[in-house]
Design a protein around this motif. Structure first.
Motif, PDB file in Angstrom:
ATOM      1  N   TYR A 110      16.256  79.849  59.749  1.00 16.08           N
ATOM      2  CA  TYR A 110      16.245  79.118  61.027  1.00 16.08           C
ATOM      3  C   TYR A 110      14.979  79.439  61.812  1.00 16.08           C
ATOM      4  O   TYR A 110      14.459  80.551  61.729  1.00 16.08           O
ATOM      5  N   ARG A 111      14.552  78.441  62.587  1.00 12.18           N
ATOM      6  CA  ARG A 111      13.437  78.701  63.507  1.00 12.18           C
ATOM      7  C   ARG A 111      13.727  78.022  64.854  1.00 12.18           C
ATOM      8  O   ARG A 111      14.616  77.169  64.956  1.00 12.18           O
ATOM      9  N   HIS A 112      12.923  78.417  65.840  1.00  8.63           N
ATOM     10  CA  HIS A 112      13.118  77.895  67.194  1.00  8.63           C
ATOM     11  C   HIS A 112      11.728  77.794  67.810  1.00  8.63           C
ATOM     12  O   HIS A 112      10.940  78.750  67.704  1.00  8.63           O
ATOM     13  N   PRO A 113      11.405  76.672  68.462  1.00 11.54           N
ATOM     14  CA  PRO A 113      10.031  76.531  68.975  1.00 11.54           C
ATOM     15  C   PRO A 113       9.634  77.592  69.993  1.00 11.54           C
ATOM     16  O   PRO A 113       8.455  77.890  70.148  1.00 11.54           O
ATOM     17  N   GLY A 114      10.609  78.213  70.646  1.00 14.22           N
ATOM     18  CA  GLY A 114      10.263  79.208  71.674  1.00 14.22           C
ATOM     19  C   GLY A 114      10.055  80.612  71.131  1.00 14.22           C
ATOM     20  O   GLY A 114       9.821  81.538  71.905  1.00 14.22           O
ATOM     21  N   TYR A 115      10.130  80.766  69.798  1.00 18.93           N
ATOM     22  CA  TYR A 115      10.075  82.120  69.231  1.00 18.93           C
ATOM     23  C   TYR A 115       9.042  82.210  68.106  1.00 18.93           C
ATOM     24  O   TYR A 115       8.930  81.285  67.287  1.00 18.93           O
ATOM     25  N   ALA A 116       8.331  83.339  68.045  1.00 20.49           N
ATOM     26  CA  ALA A 116       7.358  83.537  66.966  1.00 20.49           C
ATOM     27  C   ALA A 116       8.067  83.875  65.659  1.00 20.49           C
ATOM     28  O   ALA A 116       7.574  83.581  64.569  1.00 20.49           O
ATOM     29  N   GLY A 117       9.215  84.539  65.756  1.00 14.43           N
ATOM     30  CA  GLY A 117       9.919  84.997  64.555  1.00 14.43           C
ATOM     31  C   GLY A 117      10.945  83.982  64.062  1.00 14.43           C
ATOM     32  O   GLY A 117      11.191  82.955  64.685  1.00 14.43           O
ATOM     33  N   ARG A 118      11.491  84.293  62.912  1.00 14.54           N
ATOM     34  CA  ARG A 118      12.518  83.439  62.302  1.00 14.54           C
ATOM     35  C   ARG A 118      13.782  84.247  62.041  1.00 14.54           C
ATOM     36  O   ARG A 118      13.738  85.476  61.996  1.00 14.54           O
ATOM     37  N   ILE A 119      14.859  83.534  61.799  1.00 12.95           N
ATOM     38  CA  ILE A 119      16.117  84.210  61.464  1.00 12.95           C
ATOM     39  C   ILE A 119      16.583  83.704  60.101  1.00 12.95           C
ATOM     40  O   ILE A 119      16.544  82.507  59.820  1.00 12.95           O
ATOM     41  N   GLN A 161      17.061  75.943  64.651  1.00 10.85           N
ATOM     42  CA  GLN A 161      17.225  74.836  63.706  1.00 10.85           C
ATOM     43  C   GLN A 161      17.009  75.288  62.274  1.00 10.85           C
ATOM     44  O   GLN A 161      16.062  76.030  61.977  1.00 10.85           O
ATOM     45  N   ALA A 162      17.884  74.790  61.395  1.00 14.11           N
ATOM     46  CA  ALA A 162      17.799  75.175  59.978  1.00 14.11           C
ATOM     47  C   ALA A 162      16.536  74.579  59.367  1.00 14.11           C
ATOM     48  O   ALA A 162      16.200  73.413  59.608  1.00 14.11           O
ATOM     49  N   LEU A 163      15.850  75.370  58.570  1.00 15.69           N
ATOM     50  CA  LEU A 163      14.662  74.885  57.857  1.00 15.69           C
ATOM     51  C   LEU A 163      15.122  74.269  56.539  1.00 15.69           C
ATOM     52  O   LEU A 163      16.091  74.745  55.939  1.00 15.69           O
ATOM     53  N   PRO A 164      14.428  73.234  56.074  1.00 14.08           N
ATOM     54  CA  PRO A 164      14.791  72.688  54.765  1.00 14.08           C
ATOM     55  C   PRO A 164      14.638  73.769  53.698  1.00 14.08           C
ATOM     56  O   PRO A 164      13.724  74.595  53.779  1.00 14.08           O
ATOM     57  N   ARG A 165      15.525  73.767  52.727  1.00 12.66           N
ATOM     58  CA  ARG A 165      15.468  74.813  51.697  1.00 12.66           C
ATOM     59  C   ARG A 165      14.382  74.512  50.679  1.00 12.66           C
ATOM     60  O   ARG A 165      14.338  73.413  50.127  1.00 12.66           O
ATOM     61  N   ALA A 166      13.523  75.497  50.438  1.00 11.03           N
ATOM     62  CA  ALA A 166      12.501  75.320  49.393  1.00 11.03           C
ATOM     63  C   ALA A 166      13.195  75.363  48.032  1.00 11.03           C
ATOM     64  O   ALA A 166      14.267  75.961  47.900  1.00 11.03           O
TER      65      ALA A 166
END
Ligand code: SAM
Ligand code: SF4
Length: 327
Positions: A235-244, A221-226
């Motif tokens: 992007y982040r995903h609840p099943g993952y520690a890392g981000r893309i 899921q796309a993160l809101p832009r700061a």
């Protein structure tokens, strides 16, 4: 302090400073034949010149600084450069982009000097593919350095991977395995055309959106832009520690959020990575008393910054490759 802003309302709190054009790798898309010194070209800025340059940018509101190259760690005084940078008034974020060859050996020293963020180029998680891309079979040691950075609590650890069609563009499953338990951000960067890499670009360019669609289908899921975010879409995903993060320089509006200026290793101000000119600042870095002159020279150039690059038209600017400008 007079914060820099251009005629399109963009502000520039972020400076990317190249401290050397030299590199020990030969990445196929950047320096496929390795670095070769050009005759008659001045050496990189000295520590004193760098200190004066940073004071000038700090006066103009710069608070985020990235040290890059070439490969910054080939400079023997890198730790001193980092210490000087960290001591610049107002600098709150000191990052470096590196190929990671000295990371496992020098991390502690760099962190003690004030480094608080790092981007390590890892174009492939497959050892053989990594060696083919960079010319060096160093993946395991570099990933060990990344583990050390995470264990040492370096506040921001990111990996950069340039997407190359037919070379590393089928590695998403491998990356997802890695990101499940590594709290790093991987940035997939779309290959950019430069003065030297046209044939390579034609063979290997792939739109970053192809990968972006794949991750979205897998629930990222796309993160809101700061407000002060750079060009990456996160992007982040609840099943993952890392981000893309996706960096898609050919996408519409890529330049709308531009918040950075660049200075080359020899002290030329570049208003854009793909600009047609550099503005030599080195003559204004010779004495501390030149600070006001330096500040007004930088401020006076900002009106020349264009609204966007012309990469989609094949206009790559004056840089033969990103090692020369500081990618
Ligand atoms: N040597 C260091 C490194 O590789 O991390 C720092 C300099 S390098 C020029 C900075 C970043 O630019 C790297 O992540 C590299 O992969 C990326 N880069 C270089 N040439 C590129 C190109 N033509 N298109 C997209 N990214 C590129
Ligand atoms: Fe060197 Fe970085 Fe260019 Fe690779 S991308 S050749 S490591 S400057």
């Amino acid at each position: 302090m007079i914060p820099l802003a251009d005629r399109y309302g963009r502000r520039f709190p972020y400076l990317r400073l190249s401290i050397t054009p030299v590199c020990n790798f030969r990445c196929t898309y950047c320096l496929p034949h390795g670095y070769h010194a050009e005759t008659g070209v001045a050496g990189p800025l000295s520590l004193e010149e760098i200190a004066r340059l940073l004071c000038g940018f700090a006066e103009l509101g710069m608070h985020k600084l990235r040290i890059t190259g070439g490969e910054p760690s080939v400079r023997h005084d890198l730790t001193d450069v980092l210490r000087t940078a960290a001591a610049t008034p107002g600098v709150t974020s000191l990052a470096m982009t590196t190929n990671g060859t000295l990371l496992s050996r020098r991390l502690g020293e760099w962190m003690d000097a004030g480094l608080n963020a790092i981007n390590v180029s890892v174009d492939s998680l497959d050892r053989a593919a990594f060696a083919r891309i960079t010319g060096h079979d160093r993946l395991d040691d570099i990933l060990h350095g990344v583990e050390m950075a995470l264990a040492a609590g370096l506040p921001a650890v990111k990996l950069n991977a340039v997407l190359l069609r037919g070379v590393n563009d089928q590695e998403l499953p491998r990356w997802l395995d890695y990101l499940r338990d590594h709290a790093v951000g991987v940035r997939f960067i779309e290959l950019m055309q430069t003065g030297d890499n046209l044939a390579f670009f034609r063979d290997h360019h792939v739109h970053a959106e192809t990968l972006e669609d794949e991750i979205c289908e897998q629930g990222w899921q796309a993160l809101p832009r700061a407000a002060d975010a750079g060009p990456a879409r996160e992007y982040r995903h609840p099943g993952y520690a890392g981000r893309i993060g996706i960096i898609a320089p050919y996408s519409k509006d890529f330049c709308a959020g531009c918040n950075r200026l660049r200075v080359t290793a020899t002290g030329d101000l570049r208003l854009c990575l793909f600009g047609e000119f550099g503005i030599p600042l080195r003559p204004l870095l010779q004495r501390d008393e030149q600070l006001d002159e330096l500040v007004s020279a930088i401020g006076g150039q900002i009106g020349r910054k264009e609204q966007g690059h012309y990469l989609h038209l094949g206009r790559t600017g004056i840089s033969p490759h990103l090692a020369s400008t500081g990618g």
